[in-house]
Structures are given as structure tokens and as C-alpha cells.
Design a protein around this motif. Structure first.
Motif, short mmCIF file in Angstrom:
data_model
loop_
_atom_site.label_atom_id
_atom_site.label_comp_id
_atom_site.label_asym_id
_atom_site.label_seq_id
_atom_site.Cartn_x
_atom_site.Cartn_y
_atom_site.Cartn_z
N ARG A 100 -9.99 -3.94 5.03
CA ARG A 100 -10.85 -5.04 5.43
C ARG A 100 -10.10 -5.99 6.36
N LEU A 101 -8.86 -6.31 6.00
CA LEU A 101 -8.04 -7.18 6.84
C LEU A 101 -7.67 -6.49 8.15
N ASN A 142 -18.94 -7.75 6.66
CA ASN A 142 -18.57 -8.58 5.51
C ASN A 142 -19.74 -8.97 4.62
N ASP A 179 -9.14 -3.56 0.32
CA ASP A 179 -8.73 -4.90 0.75
C ASP A 179 -7.87 -4.86 2.00
N ASN A 194 0.83 -1.20 0.00
CA ASN A 194 0.00 0.00 0.00
C ASN A 194 0.87 1.26 0.00
N ASP A 201 -10.68 2.31 -3.67
CA ASP A 201 -10.22 1.18 -4.50
C ASP A 201 -8.83 0.72 -4.09
#
Length: 308
Positions: free
Chosen positions: A180-181, A152, A177, A6, A173
Motif C-alpha cells: 500500500r505504501l 484506498n 501494508d 518484509n 496478509d
């Protein structure tokens, strides 16, 4: 916390922003711009947690609204508000670091009350929720499972929710991900989480160092890249491809703890995701050739590899 992948994305975006302008002054200090990217990730993370808690707490609002009807039914007067008292929910709401982050980022200013109500009503109609409120006792595992289900199974698949977030946060975007983790990790172990250190000092220095090196060593990295382009006109190569290759060469030469394979694989993936359909293969070929030359010429010195 924020991953190195990231961080690479954000450095790539800053470089693209800086180099796409005819006059670099328009963008200001690139390091401040990088910090803004990290700040936006922090704000998005707090917003996601805030929205999750607001859905869970909406049970009380629903109970008040239904009880306040002109002629409430027995069902209206007996709305189950077990979810609003979810033990993990209140660990979050009473978390000092989270409370401080909420005060700083003010996620409530981005509220969408109608969307919140719709998502809660969808939740109340699910078998998972009905099963949850049918059991008076509270079990730690079920308390967590309920919040995970909301995030979720209701928020992430909801196009209205994700569209709203995407409109509000330009980094959705890029960060979805990873966040979320990160949110899952927080729900697993909320007590030790520090919302003021979403990016560690070590990773901030990595990002700052990568950006600084890519800017200062542009001519050096291009000396390695240009001979490998053969019949390619450097001016016609996708800007992002060139930026990613420069970043890769910087890691080869100046970041001694990052394995070359990790560097190559990371930039192949970024090229595939952010540039043209052919970019992954193109970036792979160039970086792999440069890597072989550096090894043959003994110009690459790596020590004490650490996960990237």
C-alpha cells in the motif's frame, strides 16, 4: 521498495518451511524458495496496480455497454468517460517498466470481470466521483487524488476484493501494508520507478545472507539461546520463536551495521504477529539477555549503523 522487515518475514517463512519437513529435500533449494517469495510480492504489486487501472478504464466499457442497449436512454448515450482519460492513469499504462512487468506477470489472467464491474458501479455512485467528472478541466492534484480514492477507499475496504486477492495470493496478509505504501510512493513519483527492481541488490544480499547465516550457524546460535531457556524445554518452545531468536542472534553476531535495538524490536514485533500471544515478551527476554552477554564479553562489534 521492499522493506527489511518484509525480508525478515520471508526469511522466517523459508526457515520454517525448511525445518518443518522431515526431509529437507522436499523443499529444494532454500534460496530459490526465498526468491519465489520475492517473486510473489512482485506479482501481487503488479496485480494491484493493474486492478486499479482496470477500475479507472471501466468507464469506457460502461459507456459501450450502455450505448449498445436495444433502447438506450439519453443518459446511456452520454456516459462521462473522463476517468478513462486520467492523465496519471496513462502515465502508468505507458510506463515502459510497468508494461514490461505486465507482460511478464500477466495480471489480466487473474481478472474477475463481475467484481470489477461492481466496484466501478460503487465508484460511479460516490460523491467524490460525481464531483470529479463534473469538472471538465484536468488538474494534476485531482487526477492523482481520484486514483488514490479508488485504491484506498474502494478497493482496500472492499471485503470481496480483499478476499479474492487473499485467495489468489498467499502473501497478501504479509505484504499488504508494505505494498500500500509502495503504491502510494509510485503514484507520487511514477516516472523514476523501476518495476524490475522491487528489491534492491543490497536488500537481496541482506535476505540471502540472513537465510544463509541462520542455516549455517544454527548450532552456534543455539549455544547462545539454550542457556537462557532455564526451565524451558527447547523441544516445547514454538518453532517460530526459536527461528526468530536464531535470526536475532545472527544479526547480533554477523550483521555489523544493524543496531542491536533495531534487531530486538523487529523480532519482538514479528513474534507478536506470527507466533503465540506470549511470544513477544519471551523473545524479548531471551534476545535482551543474549545481547547483554555479548556486550559484556566484547563479542558484538557494530560499525556504521544503517537504518534497518
Amino acid at each position: 521498495m521492499i522493506s527489511r522487515r518484509n525480508i525478515r518475514v520471508k526469511v522466517m517463512q523459508v526457515l520454517y518451511s525448511v525445518e518443518s519437513q522431515e526431509t529437507p529435500e522436499k523443499n529444494g533449494d532454500p534460496f530459490k524458495l526465498l526468491q519465489k517469495h520475492f517473486d510473489l510480492t512482485h506479482q501481487l504489486f503488479i496485480y494491484l496496480i493493474h486492478y486499479l487501472t482496470e477500475v479507472a478504464r471501466y468507464a469506457e466499457i460502461d459507456a459501450r455497454n450502455r450505448a449498445g442497449k436495444h433502447l438506450p436512454s439519453r443518459e446511456d448515450l452520454n456516459v462521462n468517460i473522463k476517468l478513462a482519460g486520467n492523465e496519471l492513469l496513462w502515465k502508468i499504462l505507458e510506463h515502459p517498466s510497468y508494461q514490461k512487468a505486465v507482460k511478464e506477470t500477466r495480471p489480466e489472467l487473474l481478472a474477475n470481470p463481475e467484481l470489477l464491474r461492481k466496484i466501478y458501479l460503487q465508484l460511479a455512485d460516490t460523491d467524490k466521483y460525481k464531483q470529479y467528472i463534473s469538472v471538465p478541466a484536468r488538474e494534476k492534484k485531482e487526477e492523482k487524488a481520484m486514483l488514490e480514492f479508488i485504491f484506498n477507499e474502494l478497493l482496500l475496504p472492499n471485503e470481496d476484493f480483499t478476499s479474492y486477492v487473499e485467495e489468489t495470493f498467499t502473501n497478501w496478509d504479509d505484504d499488504a501494508d508494505m505494498l500500500r505504501l509502495l503504491l502510494q510512493n509510485f503514484l507520487n513519483k511514477p516516472a523514476g520507478f523501476n518495476f524490475q527492481e522491487l528489491i534492491s541488490k543490497e536488500k537481496w544480499l541482506f535476505g540471502k545472507g540472513l537465510l544463509e547465516t541462520a542455516l549455517e550457524k544454527k548450532e552456534v546460535t543455539m549455544e547462545y539461546i539454550k542457556p537462557k531457556l532455564k526451565n524451558w524445554d527447547p523441544e516445547r518452545i514454538a518453532v517460530l520463536d526459536m527461528i526468530l531468536m536464531r535470526m536475532g542472534v545472527c544479526e547480533f553476531l554477523y550483521f555489523e551495521t544493524i543496531p542491536p535495538k533495531v534487531t530486538i524490536n523487529e523480532y519482538i514485533d514479528l513474534a507478536k504477529e506470527y507466533s503465540t500471544p506470549q511470544s513477544g515478551q519471551f523473545v524479548n527476554g531471551i534476545l535482551d539477555n543474549i545481547h547483554k552477554d555479548l556486550v559484556r564479553e566484547d563479542k558484538m562489534h557494530k560499525v556504521a549503523f544503517k537504518p534497518s
